[in-house]
Write an enzyme that holds these catalytic residues in place. Structure first.
Site, mmCIF file in Angstrom:
data_model
loop_
_atom_site.group_PDB
_atom_site.id
_atom_site.type_symbol
_atom_site.label_atom_id
_atom_site.label_comp_id
_atom_site.label_asym_id
_atom_site.label_seq_id
_atom_site.Cartn_x
_atom_site.Cartn_y
_atom_site.Cartn_z
ATOM 1 C CB SER A 95 -0.930 0.010 1.225
ATOM 2 O OG SER A 95 -0.158 0.024 2.408
ATOM 3 C CE LYS A 147 -3.208 1.451 5.465
ATOM 4 N NZ LYS A 147 -3.015 1.027 4.066
#
Length: 993
Positions: free
Chosen positions: A893, A936
């Site tokens: 990611s 996140k």
């Protein structure tokens, strides 16, 4: 040659009548019985003729040659006539060679005890030369040798060495080494028989070694020792000897072994005098070898008698202890036997009267009574097994092992709640209230439970489900299981499978094994008493695997809705219906759960808590619980919101609240210590302190008219009748603000005026008085003094840069503890024609290393597209680093973040301020979805990020977040990297939304 044989023993050995013996031996056996022999004869009591053949320290085992030799010797004695008859004052038979003529003898070592005159002793001779010499001397009609006790080896404990070790060491001694280990005083011993390596000796007189003659075999010169002259009519000697005899008589009453010794000795010794009495007492005592050697070396008869008296006195004490021990053991055994017999008789009587059934009948009745209430609900196949086992139990003996196996099996079968279900709660509002009482947030979990209740209400019944709660540690996965059980009105049972490696813990053991038990589910049903509990299976992602099987595979049957209706435990061996059980599993990392097992569970993810949620949890749950646990009242402590916020941001940044709870407990423990210390100072005021006694705000008496301040505090003690002792201990010390003190006291005032002023000032004190008239001190915890309670901050700001320079971009990462931000840093190492390369550091995993190569390729393509004449990547050696270097990192990611970092360095242009991004990138620049959107996002908010870039495929995940998580964030959802380029490098005045 001398032979210590009495007439009685000669009769035993020769099997002859007294008339067949020589006249001198008959006279010895009938006429020369001394007074000492008569005294000891009275000690031994009744005579046992069979004991005449017994020899002390050895068995009377002789061969035929010795019998012939003895007969020949008796014939020679008869020929000697009157010469021999003149020397028959003792039982030792005279021969031609007298013992005192032997001045050089073979030395025989004795390992354990010295040989006393008149006693037999068997020894083993392992030295072949010494044994041959003994045989040769016996053939030469000189069967005498010297028997000497060995000294203990220097530096060794004689009590620690075993007999076999001592003998082994003795056999290894030779020559001078053996000579130096011998005691000087020993015994002249006659060799009576030699059988193999066993030599039987009988002692005659004392010897002292003078010098060494030869070493192999060891031969020594000796002097024959005689007792020192003594007065036989001395009263002290007589008294000592009579005391020895009296003590011997007392010992003989309790010890049959000593009676045998007396009988044997008196039949082998004729003239029993004081010297032989002392030798006899020492020889038959249980004293150690050094004490016996001391008696042997003593030539003073009186001193020898005293030494012997000490030894027999010790034997008397030992005999008394032995008798008391034997009596106690006998009483214990007889008492237990009596109790056992009485119990058996009582059982028999009750059985005959019908008052009590036997064990098997009582057990059968108990099992039938236990199963009777659930008989209608119990499955037919289970009832059939129970009846068969009950019939089998009646046929088995109670003492057989199969009886215990059957009894335990029936105990488990009848203890299970067959068809017994608890009444469930189908009230959604009540369940919502219970769940909110115990936990803040966790909306997904609560919603799923309410859906379960709603379906059950519409159907009228509920079925079991398998739910898996996954999330970082400390978010409440385990604790919410108990709340769910309370909300559903179900029984709760928890067991952890972390590290479990034995299939038998799940499926049970076979009954053929000793100590076999059912599995955890059967134990659960027995404990809760219902067939529809809530079972929390903790740490299911940490299942082990060992030699005893694979527990994860065994869980497949347990957690499969299609199979657990007929769950088969190895121990019970009958199907159990688990379809009504609600299984709640917990896991930290779902990826660690085997796929077949994960496919059977409904996963509900629990992300970490944001700061606002932690504030609510700390204020509404943790602080209240901790305050009650520490015994502190709410009015005594105030923790401000600023303190809690600082505690969360600087000390407890992890996803869960477990560490936050520990820090709050730490704060309240220190507060409790402060309160107790101040209470102790109040209870013990120092001299000169001003103590005021209050009774319902009325001053009864003032013992000291002056006011004394100690460190800015005034101590006020309330009347004990108006408050409890606990309140007195914690609330009697008041901190008085100097600006608010309105208690002026002039010592020149009259007493009545001082009373009035003091009462008015107390009544006007601002809300620091309780109903009992006591003032309460409140401890204030603020951000300024928080470090005094929990120490220095653990975490600092994750942001390293207020404004990231060119080549540095903030990314977002997911961890098992929640989300975090990380920087991607790229710098130029060197630049020259054709030097294009990329070096990466930061403990990156294989997937992340591949992402760096993809990012490098995509960045070169985009730069060529944006600026065709820019050859930065072709001619530059770059270094890409991901802090922190000690933390392992992996995952795809960070691809878009790496590309942005490389382009920022190539364009020498920093990215937009307060921006963070995440997303996987393909070689063509497409952005793929990622996981951990909530974690996140929380990490971005914690680092004061204003703009976040997510893949378009994660829009749905972001929309599901709570509004308080999304507030204040500018989020861009992209499909291609060109969109990221436009957002990251756009001017702040033209930001794309």
């Amino acid at each position: 040659m001398l032979k210590a044989l009495s007439s009685s023993c000669l009769r035993g050995r020769f099997q002859a009548t007294p008339s067949a013996l020589p006249s001198n031996l008959r006279r010895h056996g009938t006429q020369l019985e001394s007074p000492w022999s008569r005294v000891l004869g009275s000690l031994r009591g009744r005579k046992n003729p069979s004991l005449c053949q017994r020899l002390f320290f050895c068995s009377d085992s002789t061969d035929g040659s010795e019998t012939v030799e003895a007969a020949a010797e008796a014939k020679r004695v008869e020929v000697e006539g009157e010469e021999a008859d003149s020397k028959t004052s003792s039982a030792i038979v005279p021969t031609v060679a007298r013992p005192e003529d032997y001045l050089t003898v073979l030395a025989l070592p004795l390992p354990h005890r010295p040989l006393f005159p008149g006693f037999y002793m068997p020894i083993y001779v392992k030295d072949p030369k010494l044994l041959a010499a003994l045989v040769e001397s016996r053939k030469r009609q000189a069967p005498y040798a010297g028997a000497f006790l060995l000294k203990d080896e220097p530096g060794t404990d004689p009590s620690a060495a075993s007999g076999s070790d001592a003998d082994k060491n003795i056999y290894e001694l030779k020559g001078k080494e053996l000579f130096n280990r011998l005691n000087e005083v020993g015994t002249l011993a006659q060799i009576t028989s030699i059988q193999g390596d066993q030599v039987v000796l009988i002692g005659h007189r004392r010897l002292r070694i003078t010098e060494l003659v030869s070493e192999d075999p060891l031969t020594v010169k000796v002097d024959h020792l005689k007792d020192k002259p003594y007065d036989k009519d001395d009263d002290v000697v007589k008294a000592t000897s009579f005391e020895v005899i009296s003590t011997l008589r007392d010992v003989l009453k309790t010890s049959s072994l000593w009676r045998d010794h007396v009988q044997t000795y008196t039949q082998h010794i004729g003239d029993f005098n004081y010297s032989r009495l002392a030798d006899f007492g020492a020889a038959i005592s249980g004293a150690n070898k050094s004490q016996c050697q001391q008696v042997l070396e003593e030539l003073d008869v009186y001193k020898r008698l005293k030494l012997t008296l000490e030894l027999v006195k010790k034997e008397m004490e030992i005999s008394k202890i032995q008798e008391s021990i034997a009596k106690a053991i006998e009483e214990k055994i007889s008492g237990e036997q009596r109790r056992y017999l009485l119990n058996e008789q009582l059982k028999a009587i009750k059985k005959e009267l019908g008052l009590e059934a036997d064990d098997k009948t009582a057990l059968s009745a108990k099992f039938r009574e236990r199963i009777e209430p659930n008989k209608d609900k119990c499955p037919p196949h289970v009832l059939q097994v129970i009846e068969e086992e009950l019939t089998k139990l009646q046929l088995l003996e109670a003492s057989s092992s199969e009886f215990n196996v059957t009894r335990n099996y029936l105990d488990w079968l009848t203890a299970l709640p067959w068809g017994n279900y608890s009444d469930e709660n189908f009230d959604v509002l009540r369940a919502q209230k219970i769940l909110d009482e115990d936990h803040y947030g966790l909306t997904d979990v609560k919603e799923r439970i309410l859906e379960f209740i709603a379906v059950g209400k519409l159907r009228g019944t509920s079925q079991g489900k398998i739910i898996c709660l996954s999330g970082p540690p400390g978010v409440g996965k385990t604790s919410i299981g108990r709340s769910i059980a309370r909300a559903l009105n179900r029984k709760f049972y928890r067991f952890s499978v972390g590290g479990l490696s034995d299939v038998a813990e799940i499926k049970g053991h076979r009954r053929t094994y000793i100590g076999a038990m059912p599995g955890k589910m059967v134990q659960c049903l027995k404990n809760v008493g219902t067939a529809n509990p809530l079972v929390l299976i903790d740490e299911i992602d940490k299942l082990g695997r060992g030699h005893a099987g694979d527990p994860a595979s065994a869980m497949l049957e347990l957690l499969d809705p299609e199979q657990n209706a007929n769950f088969l435990d190895h121990y019970l061996d009958v199907p159990i219906d688990l379809s009504k059980v609600l299984f709640v599993c917990t896991a930290n990392v779902v990826e660690m759960i085997p796929n077949p097992l994960l496919d059977r569970m409904e996963v509900v993810s629990i992300a970490g808590y944001i700061t606002d949620e932690k504030m609510h949890i700390a204020r509404d749950y943790l602080e209240k619980t901790t305050r009650e646990a520490c015994g502190i009242k709410p009015e005594q402590v105030e923790v401000t919101d600023a303190a809690l916020l600082a505690l969360i941001e600087s000390y407890c940044r992890e996803a869960g609240v477990r560490n936050l709870q520990k820090q709050i407990e730490k704060i309240y423990r220190k507060i409790a210590l402060q309160l107790v210390r101040k209470g102790a100072l109040t209870e013990h005021p120092t001299a000169g302190d001003h103590v005021v006694v209050l009774d319902e705000a009325k001053i009864e008496s003032v013992t000291d008219l002056g006011e004394t301040e100690v460190g800015g505090e005034t101590q006020v003690v309330a009347d004990p009748a108006d408050c409890s002792s606990n309140e007195m201990a914690s609330d009697t010390t008041v901190e008085v603000d100097p600006m608010q003190k309105d208690l002026p006291v002039d010592q020149s005032q009259p007493v009545t005026d001082q009373h009035t002023d003091l009462q008015v000032s107390i009544e006007s004190h601002e809300k620091k008085e309780t109903d009992a008239g006591k003032a309460v001190e409140k401890v204030l915890i603020d951000a300024s003094n928080l470090s005094d309670f929990v120490g220095k901050p653990v975490f600092h700001a994750e942001r390293i840069y207020d404004q990231t320079p060119a080549g540095v971009v903030m990314g977002l990462a997911w961890t098992a503890m929640g989300g975090s931000t990380l920087y991607i840093e790229t710098t130029l190492v060197e630049q020259s024609e054709g030097k294009g390369a990329l070096h990466v550091t930061g403990q990156l995993g294989d997937v992340m290393k591949e992402s760096t190569q993809i990012a490098h390729t995509v960045a070169r393509a985009i730069l060529l597209e944006k600026d065709p004449e820019n050859t930065f990547f072709a001619n530059s050696k770059l270094h890409l680093h991901v802090p922190a270097g000690a933390t392992p990192k992996d995952g795809p990611s960070a691809g878009c973040t790496m590309i942005t970092s490389l382009l920022s360095l190539a364009l020498k242009k920093p990215v937009k301020k307060d921006i963070a991004m995440t997303g996987e990138v393909t070689l063509t620049g497409k952005i793929l979805p990622i996981g951990g959107v909530k974690e996140k996002t929380i990490a971005a908010r914690r680092s004061d990020v204003k703009t976040i870039i997510f893949p378009s495929a994660n829009r749905r995940d972001f929309d599901e977040l709570a509004p308080n998580v999304k507030d204040g964030l500018e989020v861009h959802f992209v499909d291609d990297y060109n969109q990221i380029f436009d957002v990251a490098f756009a001017d702040e005045q033209h930001t794309e939304n």
